[in-house]
Design a protein around this motif. Structure first.
Motif, PDB file in Angstrom:
ATOM      1  N   ALA A 139       0.818  -1.583   0.405  1.00 41.12           N
ATOM      2  CA  ALA A 139       0.115  -0.088   0.647  1.00 41.12           C
ATOM      3  C   ALA A 139       1.374   1.267  -0.389  1.00 41.12           C
ATOM      4  O   ALA A 139       0.549   2.387  -0.844  1.00 41.12           O
ATOM      5  N   ALA A 140       2.277   0.865   0.722  1.00 33.64           N
ATOM      6  CA  ALA A 140       2.870   2.442   1.100  1.00 33.64           C
ATOM      7  C   ALA A 140       3.542   2.491  -0.100  1.00 33.64           C
ATOM      8  O   ALA A 140       3.725   3.588  -0.358  1.00 33.64           O
ATOM      9  N   ARG A 141       3.780   1.405  -0.957  1.00 38.06           N
ATOM     10  CA  ARG A 141       4.696   1.928  -2.098  1.00 38.06           C
ATOM     11  C   ARG A 141       3.714   2.359  -3.378  1.00 38.06           C
ATOM     12  O   ARG A 141       4.224   3.054  -4.200  1.00 38.06           O
ATOM     13  N   ILE A 142       2.282   1.967  -3.823  1.00 40.91           N
ATOM     14  CA  ILE A 142       1.574   2.957  -4.306  1.00 40.91           C
ATOM     15  C   ILE A 142       0.948   4.099  -4.203  1.00 40.91           C
ATOM     16  O   ILE A 142       1.052   5.330  -4.563  1.00 40.91           O
ATOM     17  N   GLY A 143       0.835   4.511  -2.839  1.00 41.45           N
ATOM     18  CA  GLY A 143       0.464   5.851  -2.069  1.00 41.45           C
ATOM     19  C   GLY A 143       1.214   6.687  -1.084  1.00 41.45           C
ATOM     20  O   GLY A 143       0.728   7.580  -0.939  1.00 41.45           O
ATOM     21  N   LEU A 144       2.458   6.757  -1.346  1.00 42.84           N
ATOM     22  CA  LEU A 144       3.089   7.296   0.314  1.00 42.84           C
ATOM     23  C   LEU A 144       4.972   7.479  -1.350  1.00 42.84           C
ATOM     24  O   LEU A 144       4.372   7.108  -2.198  1.00 42.84           O
ATOM     25  N   SER A 145       4.861   8.817  -0.035  1.00 41.57           N
ATOM     26  CA  SER A 145       5.731   9.771  -0.435  1.00 41.57           C
ATOM     27  C   SER A 145       6.944   8.594  -0.203  1.00 41.57           C
ATOM     28  O   SER A 145       6.655   7.402   0.658  1.00 41.57           O
ATOM     29  N   ALA A 146       8.537   8.827  -0.972  1.00 45.30           N
ATOM     30  CA  ALA A 146       9.463   8.170  -0.361  1.00 45.30           C
ATOM     31  C   ALA A 146       9.884   8.267   1.046  1.00 45.30           C
ATOM     32  O   ALA A 146      10.160   6.993   1.591  1.00 45.30           O
ATOM     33  N   ASN A 147      10.472   9.388   1.303  1.00 40.94           N
ATOM     34  CA  ASN A 147      10.123   9.684   2.731  1.00 40.94           C
ATOM     35  C   ASN A 147       8.540   8.836   3.456  1.00 40.94           C
ATOM     36  O   ASN A 147       9.384   8.194   4.401  1.00 40.94           O
ATOM     37  N   SER A 185      18.744   7.969   4.265  1.00 39.62           N
ATOM     38  CA  SER A 185      19.498   8.813   5.156  1.00 39.62           C
ATOM     39  C   SER A 185      19.003  10.083   5.296  1.00 39.62           C
ATOM     40  O   SER A 185      19.365  10.790   6.522  1.00 39.62           O
ATOM     41  N   ARG A 186      18.461  11.417   4.740  1.00 38.30           N
ATOM     42  CA  ARG A 186      18.173  12.151   4.371  1.00 38.30           C
ATOM     43  C   ARG A 186      16.657  12.471   6.061  1.00 38.30           C
ATOM     44  O   ARG A 186      16.508  13.240   6.300  1.00 38.30           O
ATOM     45  N   ALA A 187      16.266  11.083   4.875  1.00 36.95           N
ATOM     46  CA  ALA A 187      14.498  11.473   6.445  1.00 36.95           C
ATOM     47  C   ALA A 187      14.944  10.970   7.095  1.00 36.95           C
ATOM     48  O   ALA A 187      14.445  11.647   8.724  1.00 36.95           O
ATOM     49  N   LEU A 188      15.648   9.875   7.601  1.00 38.67           N
ATOM     50  CA  LEU A 188      16.295   9.322   9.371  1.00 38.67           C
ATOM     51  C   LEU A 188      16.873  10.717   9.854  1.00 38.67           C
ATOM     52  O   LEU A 188      16.789  11.177  10.982  1.00 38.67           O
ATOM     53  N   HIS A 190      16.880  13.747   9.276  1.00 41.95           N
ATOM     54  CA  HIS A 190      15.448  14.976   9.567  1.00 41.95           C
ATOM     55  C   HIS A 190      15.025  14.369  10.593  1.00 41.95           C
ATOM     56  O   HIS A 190      14.547  15.329  11.926  1.00 41.95           O
ATOM     57  N   LEU A 191      14.210  13.310  10.719  1.00 41.87           N
ATOM     58  CA  LEU A 191      14.211  13.170  13.214  1.00 41.87           C
ATOM     59  C   LEU A 191      14.766  13.093  13.923  1.00 41.87           C
ATOM     60  O   LEU A 191      13.888  13.352  14.636  1.00 41.87           O
ATOM     61  N   LEU A 192      16.511  12.993  13.790  1.00 47.13           N
ATOM     62  CA  LEU A 192      16.948  13.127  14.870  1.00 47.13           C
ATOM     63  C   LEU A 192      17.287  14.435  14.973  1.00 47.13           C
ATOM     64  O   LEU A 192      17.423  14.915  16.459  1.00 47.13           O
ATOM     65  N   ARG A 193      17.459  14.576  14.015  1.00 44.41           N
ATOM     66  CA  ARG A 193      17.694  16.679  14.459  1.00 44.41           C
ATOM     67  C   ARG A 193      16.451  17.160  15.069  1.00 44.41           C
ATOM     68  O   ARG A 193      16.487  18.410  16.080  1.00 44.41           O
ATOM     69  N   ARG A 194      15.187  16.368  14.619  1.00 49.24           N
ATOM     70  CA  ARG A 194      13.827  17.200  15.515  1.00 49.24           C
ATOM     71  C   ARG A 194      13.560  16.593  16.859  1.00 49.24           C
ATOM     72  O   ARG A 194      12.549  16.869  17.432  1.00 49.24           O
ATOM     73  N   GLY A 195      14.038  15.436  16.857  1.00 52.48           N
ATOM     74  CA  GLY A 195      13.774  14.812  18.148  1.00 52.48           C
ATOM     75  C   GLY A 195      13.171  14.037  18.325  1.00 52.48           C
ATOM     76  O   GLY A 195      12.817  13.600  19.332  1.00 52.48           O
ATOM     77  N   ILE A 196      12.520  13.233  16.577  1.00 49.52           N
ATOM     78  CA  ILE A 196      11.119  12.481  16.644  1.00 49.52           C
ATOM     79  C   ILE A 196      11.962  11.164  17.468  1.00 49.52           C
ATOM     80  O   ILE A 196      11.539  10.114  17.455  1.00 49.52           O
ATOM     81  N   VAL A 197      12.903  10.757  17.103  1.00 51.72           N
ATOM     82  CA  VAL A 197      12.961   9.057  17.409  1.00 51.72           C
ATOM     83  C   VAL A 197      14.696  10.076  18.133  1.00 51.72           C
ATOM     84  O   VAL A 197      15.548  10.328  17.885  1.00 51.72           O
ATOM     85  N   LYS A 198      15.201   9.034  18.544  1.00 50.57           N
ATOM     86  CA  LYS A 198      16.916   9.283  19.107  1.00 50.57           C
ATOM     87  C   LYS A 198      17.995   7.931  19.179  1.00 50.57           C
ATOM     88  O   LYS A 198      17.308   6.583  18.491  1.00 50.57           O
ATOM     89  N   ARG A 199      18.829   7.736  18.362  1.00 51.66           N
ATOM     90  CA  ARG A 199      19.707   7.016  17.886  1.00 51.66           C
ATOM     91  C   ARG A 199      20.777   6.528  18.987  1.00 51.66           C
ATOM     92  O   ARG A 199      21.473   7.071  20.054  1.00 51.66           O
ATOM     93  N   HIS A 200      20.235   5.107  19.774  1.00 53.90           N
ATOM     94  CA  HIS A 200      21.096   4.770  20.399  1.00 53.90           C
ATOM     95  C   HIS A 200      21.760   3.627  19.828  1.00 53.90           C
ATOM     96  O   HIS A 200      21.900   3.217  18.658  1.00 53.90           O
ATOM     97  N   ASP A 201      23.065   3.411  21.125  1.00 52.19           N
ATOM     98  CA  ASP A 201      24.504   1.369  20.267  1.00 52.19           C
ATOM     99  C   ASP A 201      23.631   0.658  20.336  1.00 52.19           C
ATOM    100  O   ASP A 201      23.872  -0.100  19.147  1.00 52.19           O
ATOM    101  N   HIS A 202      22.444   0.310  20.675  1.00 54.66           N
ATOM    102  CA  HIS A 202      21.513  -1.047  20.910  1.00 54.66           C
ATOM    103  C   HIS A 202      20.456  -0.931  19.764  1.00 54.66           C
ATOM    104  O   HIS A 202      19.322  -1.686  19.961  1.00 54.66           O
ATOM    105  N   GLY A 203      20.151   0.563  19.340  1.00 52.46           N
ATOM    106  CA  GLY A 203      18.605   0.567  19.015  1.00 52.46           C
ATOM    107  C   GLY A 203      18.479   1.958  18.201  1.00 52.46           C
ATOM    108  O   GLY A 203      19.145   2.573  19.289  1.00 52.46           O
ATOM    109  N   LEU A 204      17.010   1.796  18.180  1.00 54.74           N
ATOM    110  CA  LEU A 204      16.506   2.891  17.111  1.00 54.74           C
ATOM    111  C   LEU A 204      15.656   3.518  17.829  1.00 54.74           C
ATOM    112  O   LEU A 204      14.603   2.942  18.524  1.00 54.74           O
ATOM    113  N   GLU A 205      15.382   4.330  18.703  1.00 56.93           N
ATOM    114  CA  GLU A 205      14.257   4.661  19.652  1.00 56.93           C
ATOM    115  C   GLU A 205      13.072   6.303  19.073  1.00 56.93           C
ATOM    116  O   GLU A 205      13.962   7.121  18.783  1.00 56.93           O
TER     117      GLU A 205
END
Length: 217
Positions: A139-147, A185-188, A190-205
């Protein structure tokens, strides 16, 4: 160390206790594949079930005129192969980037499911979740942007607490959502800059699931 990690991954993926996870691990073989190395060929009989530990397994199909199509990509924590009985591969399976898997004989895992209810339940729930994920990707491949496809993939991989473990491989995720590594990479970033996600050694929050959901367009 790897055996402990594999046991934890089996227990998490199949939602089963350590006892049943140990039974599965006892019949599993660890395999690594380099980028574009073949895992299986279209038309070959598949008598194994594979659990992806890291990387991406790509199901590739070539038409009579040489036209290429990638049917689906199997990422970390996903199954591909034959269950409950052997089948013929419908496409070539190749590694996209470095790929590591646990390989189990179909007859072995089917036998465990017949004699252990927790394993049978775990496999059925596992495959139901994976089917939902596959439909989401279609569904995403048909209806969503790349980001939007990339953000949807992050949401799909997250557990109930908003964690993606282990750290996702961006290049493999990019292939899985039919976009470039640079775009992903640019999409990720963007999320890190806005604080929507955080990168940790053991995973992505995922700090804010709602904000991430709002970006799926």
């Amino acid at each position: 160390m790897k055996q402990t990690e594999h046991l934890a991954q089996i227990a998490a993926c199949f939602h089963c206790p350590d006892f049943e996870a140990n039974l599965i691990l006892g019949g599993a073989q660890y395999r690594e594949y380099a980028h574009r190395a073949p895992v299986a060929f279209r038309g070959d009989v598949s008598a194994h079930l594979y659990l992806v530990l890291d990387g991406l397994a790509s199901a590739d199909l070539y038409g009579p005129d040489g036209q290429y199509a990638r049917l689906v990509g199997y990422g970390a924590g996903e199954l591909f192969g034959a269950y409950p009985t052997p089948v013929r591969h419908r496409a070539d399976i190749v590694a996209e980037g470095s790929l590591s898997v646990l390989m189990m004989e179909t007859a072995f895992i089917s036998g465990l499911a017949q004699s252990h209810a927790r394993i049978a339940q775990g496999i059925s729930e596992f495959m139901a979740r994976q089917l939902d994920l596959l439909l989401d990707r279609m569904a995403a491949r048909i209806g969503l942007s790349a980001n939007g496809r990339f953000y949807q993939a992050l949401l799909s991989r997250a557990d109930s607490d908003g964690w993606i473990k282990p750290l996702p491989v961006v290049s493999a995720m990019a292939v899985g959502v039919n976009t470039t590594r640079e775009t992903a990479s640019r999409a990720l970033a963007h999320l890190l800059r806005r604080g929507i996600v955080k990168r940790h050694d053991h995973g992505l929050e995922i700090v804010s699931i709602r904000m991430l959901e709002d970006l799926v367009i």
